[in-house]
Design an enzyme around this catalytic site. Structure first.
Site, PDB file in Angstrom:
ATOM      1  N   ASP A 200       0.817  -1.138  -0.529  1.00 39.76           N
ATOM      2  CA  ASP A 200       0.209   0.305   0.350  1.00 39.76           C
ATOM      3  C   ASP A 200       1.096   1.389   0.119  1.00 39.76           C
ATOM      4  OD1 ASP A 200       1.441   0.877   2.600  1.00 39.76           O
ATOM      5  OD2 ASP A 200      -0.643   0.828   3.851  1.00 39.76           O
ATOM      6  N   ASP A 202       1.406   4.913   2.570  1.00 36.38           N
ATOM      7  CA  ASP A 202       1.078   5.309   3.903  1.00 36.38           C
ATOM      8  C   ASP A 202       1.372   6.452   3.628  1.00 36.38           C
ATOM      9  OD1 ASP A 202       0.777   2.893   4.960  1.00 36.38           O
ATOM     10  OD2 ASP A 202       2.419   2.567   4.609  1.00 36.38           O
ATOM     11  N   ASP A 295      -3.414   4.375   2.785  1.00 34.41           N
ATOM     12  CA  ASP A 295      -3.573   5.620   3.870  1.00 34.41           C
ATOM     13  C   ASP A 295      -3.482   6.183   3.795  1.00 34.41           C
ATOM     14  OD1 ASP A 295      -3.919   2.566   4.569  1.00 34.41           O
ATOM     15  OD2 ASP A 295      -2.131   1.998   5.851  1.00 34.41           O
TER      16      ASP A 295
END
Ligand code: TTP
Ligand code: MN
Ligand code: MN
Ligand code: MN
Length: 343
Positions: A200, A202, A295
């Site tokens: 992902d 962040d 995120d």
């Protein structure tokens, strides 16, 4: 080849490059650790994770038990695995570690965004073994998160590259700056540790003027939604209570307002060098975009330093930072502050 300088038992006191000379051992350890974690067996889980982290910092490849002399973080269990691996030229010990115990269906199910251990086991107990079986099964109730997980499964299970992370960073920064020109948008997680790939992307978002961060996340999400690039979004409101002391719970989530999102990244926005593009044909997809897990974490400026430290990872590094603070400094560290217990 064993080193003369003592190696610290704390990850935060070791210099560790991305160059892992002992990947065979650390892969085996991490699989074993994961298996213990799955069975909620915290002791051996931490033991194998700690050993893997220590071994990653070694500037040489382990080839015999002699190489382990004077090294911290190794117990009987971890040493036994290393010994087996060293004696075993076929590397079959490592392969059997990697196939160890864990059901293939559980591995498959938990690879879906939004599906944890409990759900995977529930599906398995119902006799479900494949994604198709889960999706056609009448009684399966999928959460919004799991629906997104299945919908974008292929994209989300392929790695995010650094150029993709940078492209996402540009989008987030541009969006944040619409409302707060002096805001700080910082790439954290694995990419801040200079990893080339991640699962992902962040980001921490803060503003120098206290209070200006209030309401910012909602506005940013709204713009991303209007642009049609917000595929999924789960906002977690801030739960920070100033009267409370930092939590002692290891690996506890922090109290910042955040969102776990999936963004639609247009491939044309990704700037890659020519040689990277030449490798592209392996990707048979003709779609012009890729779903990426993002995120976003909002922090007040006075907690930014601690949030940055906490969100940079790795998980083992963070765990050892807190352990070091507690045991070696009699302080308490979390993503919000460092407390001196004597004051
Ligand atoms: P991750 O994004 O889970 O991990 P990563 O970026 O190191 O690796 P990957 O490529 O797999 O994404 O988490 C980043 C760091 O943030 C990690 O050290 C744990 C920390 N973290 C918190 O401090 N609080 C939280 O609520 C969460 C979810 C993560
Ligand atoms: Mn990450
Ligand atoms: Mn991760
Ligand atoms: Mn993350």
């Amino acid at each position: 080849s064993s080193s003369v300088v003592a190696i610290s038992p704390y990850a935060c006191q070791r210099r560790t490059s991305l160059n892992n000379y002992n990947k065979l051992f650390t892969d085996a350890f991490e699989v074993l650790a994961e298996n213990y974690e799955m069975n909620e067996n915290k002791g051996p889980y931490l033991g194998f994770m700690r050993a893997a982290s220590m071994i990653k910092s070694l500037p040489y490849a382990i080839s015999s038990m002699k190489d382990l002399e004077g090294l911290p973080c190794l117990g009987d269990q971890t040493k036994a695995v290393i010994e087996q691996c060293c004696q075993d030229t076929e590397k079959s010990t490592i392969k059997s570690c990697i196939n160890f115990a864990r059901s293939q269906s559980i591995i498959l199910f938990t690879s879906v965004f939004g599906v944890g251990q409990k759900t995977a086991e529930k599906w398995f107990r119902k006799g479900l073994r494949t994604f198709e079986e889960v999706q056609v099964h009448k009684e399966t109730k999928l959460t919004k998160m799991q629906i997104a997980g299945f919908l974008y499964y292929e994209d989300l299970s392929s790695f995010v590259t650094k150029p993709e992370a940078d492209a996402i960073g540009q989008i987030i920064e541009d969006t944040v700056r619409l409302f707060m020109p002096d805001a700080l948008v910082t790439l954290t997680g694995g990419f801040r540790r200079e990893k080339k790939i991640g699962h992902d992307v962040d980001f921490l978002i803060t503003t120098p003027v206290p209070g200006n961060e209030n309401g910012l996340l909602e506005k940013v999400i709204d713009v991303l939604h209007q642009q049609g690039i917000l595929l999924y979004c789960d906002v977690v409101e801030s739960t920070f209570d100033k009267s409370r002391l930092p939590s002692r719970k290891v690996d506890a989530l922090d109290h910042f307002q955040k969102c776990f999102a999936i963004l639609k990244l247009l491939k044309q926005k990704v700037i890659t060098s020519n040689c990277e593009e030449a490798e592209e044909p392996s990707n048979t997809s003709t779609k012009e975009w890729k779903a990426i897990r993002v995120d976003l974490v909002i922090t007040p400026f006075d907690q930014y330093a601690f949030a940055l430290l906490g969100w940079t990872g790795s998980r083992q590094f963070e765990r050892d930072l807190r352990r070091f603070a507690t045991h070696e400094r009699k302080m308490m560290l979390d993503n919000h502050a460092l407390f001196d217990k004597n004051k």
